[in-house]
Scaffold this active site. Structure first.
Site, PDB file in Angstrom:
ATOM      1  CB  CYS A 134      50.347  14.064 -27.431  1.00 37.97           C
ATOM      2  SG  CYS A 134      48.634  14.169 -26.876  1.00 37.97           S
ATOM      3  CB  CYS A 135      50.977  17.366 -31.556  1.00 39.75           C
ATOM      4  SG  CYS A 135      50.800  18.629 -30.275  1.00 39.75           S
ATOM      5  CB  CYS A 217      44.867  20.402 -25.977  1.00 39.48           C
ATOM      6  SG  CYS A 217      44.649  19.647 -27.607  1.00 39.48           S
ATOM      7  CB  CYS A 220      49.379  21.528 -24.326  1.00 39.05           C
ATOM      8  SG  CYS A 220      49.681  19.753 -24.209  1.00 39.05           S
ATOM      9  CB  CYS A 243      50.205  21.388 -32.786  1.00 40.97           C
ATOM     10  SG  CYS A 243      49.488  22.002 -34.332  1.00 40.97           S
TER      11      CYS A 243
END
Length: 248
Positions: A134-135, A217, A220, A243
Protein backbone atom coordinates in the site's frame (compact mmCIF):
# COMPACT_ATOMS: atom_id res chain seq x y z
CA UNK A 1 14.17 36.98 1.35
CA UNK A 2 16.83 34.85 -0.13
CA UNK A 3 20.31 36.29 -0.63
CA UNK A 4 22.87 34.26 -2.52
CA UNK A 5 25.89 33.45 -0.41
CA UNK A 6 28.89 33.40 -2.68
CA UNK A 7 31.74 31.08 -1.86
CA UNK A 8 29.75 28.65 0.26
CA UNK A 9 30.78 25.85 -2.01
CA UNK A 10 33.28 26.51 -4.78
CA UNK A 11 33.22 22.92 -5.89
CA UNK A 12 32.69 23.17 -9.62
CA UNK A 13 29.98 20.86 -10.86
CA UNK A 14 26.60 20.62 -9.20
CA UNK A 15 26.36 18.04 -6.42
CA UNK A 16 24.31 15.12 -7.73
CA UNK A 17 23.61 11.50 -6.91
CA UNK A 18 26.20 10.47 -9.50
CA UNK A 19 29.13 12.56 -8.24
CA UNK A 20 28.65 12.75 -4.47
CA UNK A 21 31.54 10.35 -3.80
CA UNK A 22 34.01 12.78 -5.40
CA UNK A 23 32.38 15.94 -4.08
CA UNK A 24 33.72 17.93 -1.12
CA UNK A 25 30.63 18.56 0.95
CA UNK A 26 30.27 21.96 2.63
CA UNK A 27 30.39 22.19 6.41
CA UNK A 28 27.46 23.72 8.26
CA UNK A 29 27.37 25.10 11.80
CA UNK A 30 25.12 23.31 14.29
CA UNK A 31 25.35 26.00 16.98
CA UNK A 32 23.30 28.71 15.25
CA UNK A 33 19.83 29.80 16.32
CA UNK A 34 18.29 27.20 13.98
CA UNK A 35 20.99 24.55 14.63
CA UNK A 36 22.19 24.85 11.07
CA UNK A 37 18.78 24.45 9.44
CA UNK A 38 18.56 27.90 7.88
CA UNK A 39 22.16 27.72 6.64
CA UNK A 40 21.51 24.31 5.06
CA UNK A 41 18.37 25.58 3.35
CA UNK A 42 20.18 28.66 2.03
CA UNK A 43 22.87 26.41 0.55
CA UNK A 44 20.30 24.01 -0.89
CA UNK A 45 18.30 26.67 -2.71
CA UNK A 46 21.44 28.51 -3.81
CA UNK A 47 22.76 25.26 -5.23
CA UNK A 48 19.68 23.66 -6.77
CA UNK A 49 17.32 26.60 -7.31
CA UNK A 50 14.31 25.04 -9.09
CA UNK A 51 15.81 21.54 -8.99
CA UNK A 52 14.92 20.83 -5.38
CA UNK A 53 11.57 19.93 -3.86
CA UNK A 54 10.39 19.53 -0.28
CA UNK A 55 8.36 16.35 0.32
CA UNK A 56 6.23 17.40 3.28
CA UNK A 57 3.93 15.27 5.44
CA UNK A 58 2.57 18.37 7.25
CA UNK A 59 3.47 17.04 10.67
CA UNK A 60 4.95 19.51 13.12
CA UNK A 61 8.47 19.16 11.68
CA UNK A 62 7.00 19.91 8.26
CA UNK A 63 5.29 23.04 9.52
CA UNK A 64 8.58 24.29 10.97
CA UNK A 65 10.45 23.52 7.75
CA UNK A 66 7.82 25.27 5.64
CA UNK A 67 8.24 28.41 7.73
CA UNK A 68 12.05 28.24 7.44
CA UNK A 69 11.87 27.57 3.70
CA UNK A 70 9.55 30.54 3.22
CA UNK A 71 12.29 32.78 4.61
CA UNK A 72 14.72 31.47 1.98
CA UNK A 73 12.55 30.91 -1.10
CA UNK A 74 8.96 32.10 -0.88
CA UNK A 75 7.87 30.23 -4.03
CA UNK A 76 9.56 26.93 -3.20
CA UNK A 77 8.12 23.67 -4.55
CA UNK A 78 6.47 21.54 -1.88
CA UNK A 79 4.80 18.20 -2.52
CA UNK A 80 2.33 16.38 -0.29
CA UNK A 81 1.80 12.69 -1.02
CA UNK A 82 -1.99 12.65 -0.97
CA UNK A 83 -2.79 8.99 -0.39
CA UNK A 84 -6.55 9.76 -0.22
CA UNK A 85 -6.64 8.29 3.30
CA UNK A 86 -5.23 11.12 5.37
CA UNK A 87 -7.03 12.57 8.38
CA UNK A 88 -9.45 15.41 7.68
CA UNK A 89 -7.41 17.47 10.16
CA UNK A 90 -4.39 17.12 7.87
CA UNK A 91 -6.29 18.45 4.87
CA UNK A 92 -7.65 21.31 6.99
CA UNK A 93 -4.10 22.22 8.02
CA UNK A 94 -2.89 22.22 4.42
CA UNK A 95 -5.64 24.71 3.55
CA UNK A 96 -4.41 27.00 6.34
CA UNK A 97 -0.79 26.70 5.17
CA UNK A 98 -1.75 27.58 1.59
CA UNK A 99 -3.47 30.71 2.88
CA UNK A 100 -0.55 31.72 5.11
CA UNK A 101 2.10 31.17 2.42
CA UNK A 102 0.29 31.98 -0.83
CA UNK A 103 3.42 31.97 -3.00
CA UNK A 104 4.54 28.44 -2.13
CA UNK A 105 3.94 25.93 -4.91
CA UNK A 106 2.16 23.19 -2.97
CA UNK A 107 1.32 20.13 -5.07
CA UNK A 108 -1.08 17.45 -3.84
CA UNK A 109 0.45 14.40 -5.50
CA UNK A 110 -1.97 11.50 -5.82
CA UNK A 111 -1.22 7.87 -6.71
CA UNK A 112 -2.02 6.55 -10.16
CA UNK A 113 -4.58 4.15 -8.67
CA UNK A 114 -7.71 5.40 -6.96
CA UNK A 115 -8.75 3.57 -3.80
CA UNK A 116 -11.42 1.71 -5.77
CA UNK A 117 -8.92 0.67 -8.44
CA UNK A 118 -6.48 -0.46 -5.77
CA UNK A 119 -9.19 -2.52 -4.07
CA UNK A 120 -10.14 -4.11 -7.38
CA UNK A 121 -6.56 -5.16 -8.09
CA UNK A 122 -5.30 -6.01 -4.60
CA UNK A 123 -8.40 -6.47 -2.44
CA UNK A 124 -10.11 -4.22 0.07
CA UNK A 125 -8.06 -2.41 2.72
CA UNK A 126 -4.63 -3.26 1.32
CA UNK A 127 -3.13 -1.26 4.20
CA UNK A 128 -4.31 -4.07 6.48
CA UNK A 129 -3.35 -7.10 4.41
CA UNK A 130 -0.12 -5.76 2.87
CA UNK A 131 0.84 -2.33 4.26
CA UNK A 132 4.21 -2.32 2.46
CA UNK A 133 2.49 -2.70 -0.91
CA UNK A 134 0.00 0.00 0.00
CA UNK A 135 2.82 2.41 0.89
CA UNK A 136 4.59 1.53 -2.34
CA UNK A 137 1.53 2.34 -4.44
CA UNK A 138 0.36 5.40 -2.58
CA UNK A 139 3.67 6.96 -1.46
CA UNK A 140 6.86 5.55 -2.93
CA UNK A 141 5.84 5.43 -6.60
CA UNK A 142 4.29 8.94 -6.50
CA UNK A 143 7.39 10.42 -4.83
CA UNK A 144 9.62 8.70 -7.37
CA UNK A 145 7.58 10.39 -10.07
CA UNK A 146 8.06 13.78 -8.39
CA UNK A 147 11.80 13.30 -7.89
CA UNK A 148 12.36 12.21 -11.48
CA UNK A 149 12.29 15.92 -12.34
CA UNK A 150 14.43 17.05 -9.40
CA UNK A 151 18.09 16.66 -8.48
CA UNK A 152 17.52 16.91 -4.73
CA UNK A 153 14.78 16.79 -2.14
CA UNK A 154 14.31 18.03 1.40
CA UNK A 155 13.16 15.90 4.33
CA UNK A 156 12.38 16.70 7.97
CA UNK A 157 14.23 13.71 9.47
CA UNK A 158 15.75 14.26 12.91
CA UNK A 159 18.44 12.14 14.55
CA UNK A 160 16.51 12.09 17.82
CA UNK A 161 13.82 9.99 16.12
CA UNK A 162 16.17 7.04 16.39
CA UNK A 163 16.42 3.91 14.29
CA UNK A 164 17.82 4.43 10.81
CA UNK A 165 17.27 8.17 11.26
CA UNK A 166 19.91 8.45 13.99
CA UNK A 167 22.73 8.53 11.43
CA UNK A 168 21.19 11.10 9.11
CA UNK A 169 23.49 13.88 7.87
CA UNK A 170 22.60 17.32 6.53
CA UNK A 171 23.33 16.05 3.01
CA UNK A 172 22.69 12.41 2.16
CA UNK A 173 22.86 10.13 -0.83
CA UNK A 174 19.44 8.60 -1.43
CA UNK A 175 19.96 5.27 -3.14
CA UNK A 176 16.24 4.46 -3.31
CA UNK A 177 15.37 7.54 -5.36
CA UNK A 178 18.86 8.14 -6.81
CA UNK A 179 18.80 11.68 -5.50
CA UNK A 180 20.42 13.98 -2.95
CA UNK A 181 18.40 14.17 0.27
CA UNK A 182 18.82 17.33 2.35
CA UNK A 183 17.83 17.12 6.02
CA UNK A 184 18.09 20.51 7.76
CA UNK A 185 16.61 19.45 11.15
CA UNK A 186 18.99 16.64 12.10
CA UNK A 187 20.10 18.33 15.35
CA UNK A 188 16.64 19.48 16.45
CA UNK A 189 14.94 17.84 19.41
CA UNK A 190 11.19 17.38 19.80
CA UNK A 191 11.26 20.31 22.24
CA UNK A 192 13.17 22.45 19.72
CA UNK A 193 10.50 21.82 17.09
CA UNK A 194 7.63 22.79 19.37
CA UNK A 195 9.50 25.75 20.83
CA UNK A 196 9.95 27.17 17.31
CA UNK A 197 6.32 26.49 16.36
CA UNK A 198 4.94 28.24 19.43
CA UNK A 199 7.39 31.14 19.27
CA UNK A 200 6.37 31.83 15.67
CA UNK A 201 2.66 31.11 16.27
CA UNK A 202 2.52 28.48 13.54
CA UNK A 203 -0.63 26.53 12.73
CA UNK A 204 -0.23 22.79 13.25
CA UNK A 205 -2.27 19.61 13.05
CA UNK A 206 -4.62 19.53 16.04
CA UNK A 207 -4.09 15.76 16.28
CA UNK A 208 -0.73 16.56 17.85
CA UNK A 209 -2.68 17.74 20.89
CA UNK A 210 -4.54 14.42 21.09
CA UNK A 211 -1.70 11.94 21.44
CA UNK A 212 -0.49 11.80 17.84
CA UNK A 213 3.17 12.94 17.72
CA UNK A 214 3.62 11.29 14.31
CA UNK A 215 0.76 11.60 11.82
CA UNK A 216 0.38 9.57 8.65
CA UNK A 217 -2.62 7.98 6.98
CA UNK A 218 -5.67 7.61 9.21
CA UNK A 219 -5.78 3.88 8.37
CA UNK A 220 -2.33 3.23 9.86
CA UNK A 221 -1.93 5.85 12.59
CA UNK A 222 -2.98 5.63 16.22
CA UNK A 223 -2.05 7.70 19.27
CA UNK A 224 1.48 6.88 20.43
CA UNK A 225 1.61 4.41 23.31
CA UNK A 226 5.06 5.65 24.37
CA UNK A 227 6.44 9.16 24.26
CA UNK A 228 9.89 7.56 24.31
CA UNK A 229 9.08 6.39 20.78
CA UNK A 230 7.22 9.15 18.96
CA UNK A 231 6.46 6.86 16.01
CA UNK A 232 5.00 4.05 18.13
CA UNK A 233 1.50 4.82 16.86
CA UNK A 234 2.41 4.08 13.24
CA UNK A 235 1.49 0.67 11.75
CA UNK A 236 0.82 -0.75 15.22
CA UNK A 237 1.07 -4.54 15.22
CA UNK A 238 2.36 -4.70 11.65
CA UNK A 239 6.08 -5.09 12.43
CA UNK A 240 6.61 -1.94 10.38
CA UNK A 241 8.17 1.38 11.41
CA UNK A 242 8.65 3.22 8.10
CA UNK A 243 6.57 3.76 4.97
CA UNK A 244 9.69 3.06 2.91
CA UNK A 245 10.52 6.58 1.79
CA UNK A 246 13.57 6.70 4.06
CA UNK A 247 14.71 3.09 3.84
CA UNK A 248 17.67 2.45 1.53
Amino acid sequence: MHTKRKGVCNLGDLLTYENIDSYRLPAFPSDTETKGALEVLEWAYDTYEEEIVYACSFGIEGIVLIDLISKVKENAKIVFLDTDVHFKETYELIAKVKKKYPHLQIEMKKPELTLDEQAEQYGDELWTTNPNKCCEIRKIIPLNSVLSGSTAWISGLRREQGGARANTEYINIDKKFKSIKVCPLIHWTWKDVWRYAHKNQLDYNVLHDNGYPSIGCRTCTQPAFSMDDLRSGRWTGKGKTECGLHLQ
